[in-house]
Design a protein around this motif. Structure first.
Motif, PDB file in Angstrom:
ATOM      1  N   UNK A  81       0.719  15.797  14.706  1.00 31.22           N
ATOM      2  CA  UNK A  81       1.937  16.554  14.459  1.00 31.22           C
ATOM      3  C   UNK A  81       2.052  16.883  12.980  1.00 31.22           C
ATOM      4  N   UNK A  82       2.548  18.071  12.676  1.00 39.47           N
ATOM      5  CA  UNK A  82       2.732  18.489  11.296  1.00 39.47           C
ATOM      6  C   UNK A  82       3.648  17.504  10.571  1.00 39.47           C
ATOM      7  N   UNK A  83       3.192  17.014   9.419  1.00 42.06           N
ATOM      8  CA  UNK A  83       3.950  16.013   8.673  1.00 42.06           C
ATOM      9  C   UNK A  83       5.286  16.574   8.220  1.00 42.06           C
ATOM     10  N   UNK A  84       5.306  17.848   7.853  1.00 40.73           N
ATOM     11  CA  UNK A  84       6.555  18.482   7.424  1.00 40.73           C
ATOM     12  C   UNK A  84       7.603  18.425   8.526  1.00 40.73           C
ATOM     13  N   UNK A  85       7.176  18.676   9.772  1.00 40.52           N
ATOM     14  CA  UNK A  85       8.111  18.631  10.896  1.00 40.52           C
ATOM     15  C   UNK A  85       8.656  17.225  11.098  1.00 40.52           C
ATOM     16  N   UNK A  86       7.804  16.217  10.988  1.00 45.06           N
ATOM     17  CA  UNK A  86       8.249  14.834  11.166  1.00 45.06           C
ATOM     18  C   UNK A  86       9.251  14.425  10.088  1.00 45.06           C
ATOM     19  N   UNK A  87       8.997  14.861   8.851  1.00 46.36           N
ATOM     20  CA  UNK A  87       9.941  14.548   7.775  1.00 46.36           C
ATOM     21  C   UNK A  87      11.293  15.212   8.017  1.00 46.36           C
ATOM     22  N   UNK A  88      11.236  16.486   8.445  1.00 51.29           N
ATOM     23  CA  UNK A  88      12.484  17.208   8.698  1.00 51.29           C
ATOM     24  C   UNK A  88      13.284  16.534   9.804  1.00 51.29           C
ATOM     25  N   UNK A  89      12.614  16.115  10.872  1.00 50.79           N
ATOM     26  CA  UNK A  89      13.302  15.443  11.977  1.00 50.79           C
ATOM     27  C   UNK A  89      13.930  14.142  11.505  1.00 50.79           C
ATOM     28  N   UNK A  90      13.162  13.349  10.777  1.00 47.71           N
ATOM     29  CA  UNK A  90      13.649  12.046  10.310  1.00 47.71           C
ATOM     30  C   UNK A  90      14.867  12.190   9.410  1.00 47.71           C
ATOM     31  N   UNK A  91      14.795  13.111   8.463  1.00 51.41           N
ATOM     32  CA  UNK A  91      15.889  13.255   7.505  1.00 51.41           C
ATOM     33  C   UNK A  91      17.138  13.828   8.155  1.00 51.41           C
ATOM     34  N   UNK A  92      16.973  14.820   9.042  1.00 51.57           N
ATOM     35  CA  UNK A  92      18.142  15.430   9.671  1.00 51.57           C
ATOM     36  C   UNK A  92      18.839  14.460  10.620  1.00 51.57           C
ATOM     37  N   UNK A  93      18.113  13.512  11.183  1.00 52.57           N
ATOM     38  CA  UNK A  93      18.746  12.502  12.012  1.00 52.57           C
ATOM     39  C   UNK A  93      19.627  11.569  11.184  1.00 52.57           C
TER      40      UNK A  93
END
Length: 437
Positions: free
Chosen positions: A81-93
């Motif tokens: 999975x794209x690391x950028x997407x994982x960071x965005x998901x984690x932070x927005x949660x």
């Protein structure tokens, strides 16, 4: 219905707490009658395309709510999975606030990762560019207050946004502004943590980043917010450099070349180069319509030394937001007009009975009939009784004549023999091959 929703939520929480796979969660959801994943959303038209994927409009079939789904293209299996997407998901949660975009759902589908956000109608860039919208000082104050509130929450949670620009500030149907696109966001706070300096769009990049600093804090977000503040006042981008060197030149040309007194650590930055001295311009000359409180806040946000630059929280407490005029309530802020969808070309029938495509600009024509100027529609109705027996053409399919200038000589009208000849020629032209034409 409330009991059912509570039951579903409790089941999901238990399953997720026990770290069961998404397949198990989806199976339970289907068992209680609630669709999940791609089955839950009905896709609409595309809203845009970015570096990592496509954003399209959709409807949540469970809540009947309009949402925006960001489809992120995944790499090959070995890349994951794209690391950028994982960071965005984690932070927005972790970032739950009225001034930060809400991440509602995440699901995989056909080797793509889908992020479901609340739907926002427009963005701040569209407001700035729309010349039909007059931005009063109260309107600018309202937008800046919402931007700084969102930033203050991010910085309180130790999150740097690092990509603030007008088209990443989304506007809802009620005028509420929300920070979006957290793909470049990072957690900060560790004293020795180093980041890349290639963040932000160049026009909103702080001078310490342009000098290659890899250790920075929330001041970079505040500088970008100051650039947006100036853009709201001027209705155009404030500092438009074509390269990093040119961007620094634009900054120093406006605020003056910094020295050790203004910015003690500037010469120790990795990419520091010495610029020819340039005196600072007066903020009053740069923003002649701004109030004294507005200029004072801008000066504090545009401070060279990031250690002395005002924070987002202190900016919210500045007297600028306490003096008149009060910030405009978000529901009273004017929203940009949505671009009109151009109609398809009008289909008309020629005298020969063939379909003719006419662009929308030709739907109203002028023609002289008996010395009076009439529109094409009126002329068609007046002449329908004469044309119908000869052409057998319905009234709604009369050919729209070309525009003419009443001051020039009029083209002679066709008699019966001329019309018969034209009909035969049109038939020949239609069936001739391009080579024979």
């Amino acid at each position: 219905m409330v009991v059912k929703a509570a039951l579903i939520e409790s089941i999901f929480s238990v399953l997720q707490h026990q770290a069961l796979g998404p397949e198990v969660v989806d199976s339970v959801a289907m068992a209680v009658g609630e669709p999940t994943g791609a089955k839950r959303y009905v896709k609409g038209h595309n809203l845009g395309e970015g570096t990592y994927g496509v954003v399209f409009k959709a409807v949540d079939t469970v809540t009947n709510r309009t949402v925006a789904i960001k489809k992120i293209r995944l790499g090959k299996l070995k890349e994951g999975v794209n690391v950028t997407a994982l960071r965005e998901i984690k932070l927005l949660k972790e970032l739950q606030d009225p001034n930060i975009i809400e991440l509602m759902d995440v699901y995989p589908h056909k080797s793509n990762l889908h992020l479901v956000f609340e739907y926002m109608e427009s963005d701040l860039e569209a407001v700035i560019r729309d010349r039909n919208i007059f931005l009063s000082s109260a309107d600018c104050k309202a937008y800046m207050q919402m931007i700084l509130k969102g930033l203050a929450v991010c910085h309180k949670k130790w999150v740097l946004h690092r990509d603030l620009k007008p088209n990443n500030l989304l506007l809802g149907s009620n005028g509420q502004l929300k920070l979006a696109d957290f793909g470049l966001a990072r957690i900060f706070g560790s004293p020795d943590r180093r980041f890349t300096h290639q963040v932000f769009a160049r026009w909103y990049r702080a001078p310490e980043l342009l000098f290659g600093s890899k250790q920075y804090g929330p001041g970079v977000d505040v500088w970008a917010a100051a650039c947006i503040f100036a853009e709201l006042i001027l209705r155009r981008p404030f500092l438009q450099g074509s390269s990093d060197i040119d961007q620094l030149g634009k900054i120093f040309g406006v605020f003056g070349t910094p020295g050790e007194a203004q910015w003690p650590d500037v010469t120790s930055l990795p990419d520091y180069v010495e610029y020819q001295y340039s005196p600072p311009q007066s903020f009053r000359s740069l923003f002649p319509q701004a109030s004294e409180d507005c200029i004072d806040l801008l000066q504090r946000m545009f401070t060279y030394d990031p250690k002395q630059r005002i924070t987002a929280q202190l900016a919210l407490e500045h007297r600028y937001f306490r003096t008149e005029p009060a910030p405009t309530p978000c529901y009273m802020l004017r929203r940009p007009v949505k671009p009109e969808v151009h109609p398809k070309p009008i289909e008309l029938l020629s005298p020969a009975g063939h379909i003719v495509f006419s662009p929308p600009t030709k739907t109203r024509r002028l023609q002289l009939f008996g010395g009076d100027i009439k529109t094409a529609g009126e002329a068609s109705r007046d002449t329908h009784a004469k044309l119908q027996p000869e052409l057998g053409t319905p009234i709604d399919a009369i050919t729209i004549p070309m525009s003419i200038d009443p001051k020039t000589n009029l083209r002679p009208t066709l008699n019966s023999s001329d019309r018969s000849y034209l009909k035969r020629k049109l038939d020949m032209d239609i069936f001739l091959t391009p080579a024979r034409r």
